[in-house]
Write an enzyme that holds these catalytic residues in place. Structure first.
Site, short mmCIF file in Angstrom:
data_model
loop_
_atom_site.label_atom_id
_atom_site.label_comp_id
_atom_site.label_asym_id
_atom_site.label_seq_id
_atom_site.Cartn_x
_atom_site.Cartn_y
_atom_site.Cartn_z
N ASP A 237 0.81 -1.21 0.00
CA ASP A 237 0.00 0.00 0.00
C ASP A 237 0.85 1.27 0.00
O ASP A 237 1.88 1.35 0.67
CB ASP A 237 -0.89 -0.01 1.25
CG ASP A 237 -1.72 1.25 1.39
OD1 ASP A 237 -2.65 1.42 0.59
OD2 ASP A 237 -1.41 2.06 2.29
N GLU A 310 1.16 -0.81 -5.12
CA GLU A 310 0.24 0.28 -5.40
C GLU A 310 1.05 1.55 -5.66
O GLU A 310 1.80 2.01 -4.80
CB GLU A 310 -0.70 0.53 -4.22
CG GLU A 310 -1.69 1.64 -4.52
CD GLU A 310 -2.39 2.17 -3.28
OE1 GLU A 310 -3.59 2.49 -3.38
OE2 GLU A 310 -1.75 2.27 -2.23
#
Length: 594
Positions: A237, A310
């Site tokens: 993330d 990401e």
């Protein structure tokens, strides 16, 4: 996480060839039937655990709920399920503020529940991928508490600074003008330690200091811990913000320049982000995580453990995550172009082509593409593209080369829920106000999954769910769509089945382009195999086209394999490539004998 507004993405587009009203590009990098690893053609499926299935009636989804629905994923044809954070957390940002990286959030279950989930997934030949949140921890994490108290070994676990003195007022102020993703300063004063700490997201999400080798090794320990418990890899993330610039020779951080994108001085994109995003050190850290994955497989055997990154960043930076000639990097840096480009340029065949161009034109040789149309940080795909285009976009990610990523509910055509200010949960919205929160909220795409037309859409037996249901749950749900002769769900299943069975979609070359202004066409072809043709009218009115304007080598007729929900055509029928009529939003997948 709330995504930091991106800079304008520089697009190195493919050469544009104008043939009547057509713009076409060709990518012939995949022309053999060489066996691919599992992840290269996988159907990844993102689960937002809080909203997927509630097993204990508290209105919140949990691990046992996920386990109970794994057969649904198997029936869909999913290869691997990626779970948004399930770790112990105060839930300020619903799991992205982790207080214990080695345990399960109690409202989601226990470690035993997680192990049971892994066992059942293995029985069904499904892989489980976890969200890895490396940039920060909760301020309730023991590491942060120890760092606040300057305990040995933890003194520099986070990014601390004395701040500076305002020359005019004599007041202490933050070290720099940097802004966080959830509005306001990225620095917070800590009374105990008498220093500021950096938080690129919420105040309660303190940035870890990756210039400290102890932090680097600790986070690798987190990866190995969950690998030991049987996960097949990680989605990492908010990676671009992992590093910020180092202080200058005087120990001071430089200020960011004003971006000119907004007059809202509290918004992250009021400033540029050159000093706090997309630094070279971040790329190297991803390479180090890949080494952890590969070393684990070498020692323990089994299938490849994957690393998914990401990153909302320009192509020149994003593509570096794949690695280089001497170093392998992430298996798949996530490709958000089908989200970001239409959001910037408007939804059209032209913006879809630009999105595809920007990825395939910059993709390093020998690397695998991937396609994403939604996630928990974006409004739902059917709401952004329009419900008439929901099938067209699901078709597109299944027909383009590489891996596909589906966010829960996209297979049903789920749309955004209506969330009032009183029901708002998302900190990105809560940090604004009643008049502006809808500009920032991510809650509409996080409403409970719609299993049935019954109470709480079959998600929970609670009197109230953590977020209200979307209004269309009585007609848009698994039970109703499974029973229907035709539905978004049945179309999705057909697409996955075709993708798995077609050697052309697995290994073929790709040609794509635009005809008649707003019709997007893709051809996948492979010597000795049938070609697959995708055609979608993304306009708001019907049109008649000739596919020969796209590719003069096509035969006179194509066989219809799959059609969008509102299409009146019949599967199995032959259609002339000239004079092909397409209603607004109509999308077709056809095949052609090679």
């Amino acid at each position: 996480m709330q995504r930091i507004p991106t800079k304008l993405l520089g697009a190195l587009c493919c050469l544009v060839v104008l043939i009547q009203p057509i713009w076409a590009c060709e990518n012939a990098s995949s022309t053999t039937t060489t066996s691919k690893d599992w992840w290269q053609t996988a159907q990844f499926y993102q689960i937002y655990p809080r909203s997927f299935m509630d097993s204990d009636g508290d209105g919140i989804g949990d691990l046992n709920g996920i386990t109970s629905k794994l057969e649904y994923l198997k029936d869909l044809g999913v290869t691997a399920a990626w779970l948004s954070p399930i770790f112990t957390s105060p839930m300020v940002d619903f799991g992205y503020d982790i207080s214990d990286f080695f345990d399960i959030q109690p409202e989601y279950g226990t470690l035993d529940d997680f192990k049971a989930l892994i066992r059942r997934a293995n029985e069904l030949d499904l892989k489980i991928i976890l969200d890895f949140v490396p940039n920060h921890s909760s301020d309730e994490n023991d590491w942060f508490v120890k760092s606040v108290n300057r305990e040995k070994g933890y003194e520099d676990y986070y990014v601390w600074h004395d701040g500076k003195t305002n020359a005019e007022t004599g007041e202490r102020e933050p070290p720099s003008n940097w802004l966080q993703a959830f509005r306001g300063s990225a620095w917070e004063w800590n009374e105990v330690r008498q220093q500021y700490y950096l938080h690129q997201f919420a105040v309660q999400q303190a940035d870890l200091n990756y210039r400290n080798p102890l932090v680097v090794e600790q986070m690798k320990r987190v990866l190995r811990y969950w690998l030991d418990l049987g996960v097949a890899g990680f989605r990492c993330d908010a990676v671009p913000v992992l590093f910020e610039i180092e202080p200058d020779e005087n120990g001071q951080y430089a200020d960011e320049e004003v971006s000119g994108l907004t007059n809202d001085t509290e918004a992250r994109n009021y400033l540029k982000s050159d000093l706090i995003e997309n630094l070279p050190e971040t790329i190297d850290m991803a390479y180090q995580w890949r080494v952890v994955m590969d070393d684990y497989q070498r020692i323990h055997g089994g299938d490849t453990r994957v690393l998914l990154i990401e990153t909302y960043a320009p192509p020149a930076y994003t593509m570096q995550f794949y690695g280089n000639r001497s170093v392998v990097g992430a298996h798949l840096p996530f490709n958000f172009n089908l989200i970001t480009v239409p959001a910037s340029d408007g939804f059209s065949a032209s913006s879809i082509k630009t999105a595809v161009d920007n990825w395939l034109d910059n993709l390093p040789a020998g690397r695998t593409a991937n396609w994403v149309i939604g996630n928990h940080d974006q409004r739902r795909a059917a709401s952004r593209y329009g419900t008439a285009n929901a099938d067209a976009m699901n078709m597109l990610v299944m027909v383009l080369p590489g891996a596909s990523v589906t966010y829960q509910g996209e297979e049903l055509g789920m749309t955004d829920g209506e969330i009032s200010w009183e029901d708002t949960q998302d900190p990105a919205a809560c940090n604004s106000n009643q008049d502006t929160y809808e500009q920032f909220t991510r809650d509409p795409s996080r409403t409970p999954f719609q299993w049935t037309s019954g109470t709480n859409a079959g998600f929970s037996t609670a009197t109230k769910t953590w977020l209200p249901l979307a209004a269309d749950y009585e007609t848009v749900n698994v039970e109703t769509e499974s029973a229907a002769q035709r539905s978004h769900l049945s179309i999705y299943k057909s697409l996955v089945a075709l993708r798995k069975s077609s050697v052309t979609l697995q290994n073929g070359s790709t040609k794509y382009g635009i005809i008649s202004d707003n019709v997007f066409v893709v051809k996948r072809y492979l010597t000795g195999s049938d070609s697959i043709i995708y055609v979608a009218n993304l306009a708001s009115k019907g049109v008649t086209v000739s596919l020969l304007d796209f590719d003069t080598t096509l035969p006179t007729h194509l066989t219809l394999l799959i059609r969008s929900l509102q299409s009146a055509k019949a599967e199995g029928s032959l259609f002339e490539v000239t004079g092909l009529s397409l209603a607004a939003g109509e999308a077709l997948v056809l095949n052609s004998s090679s």
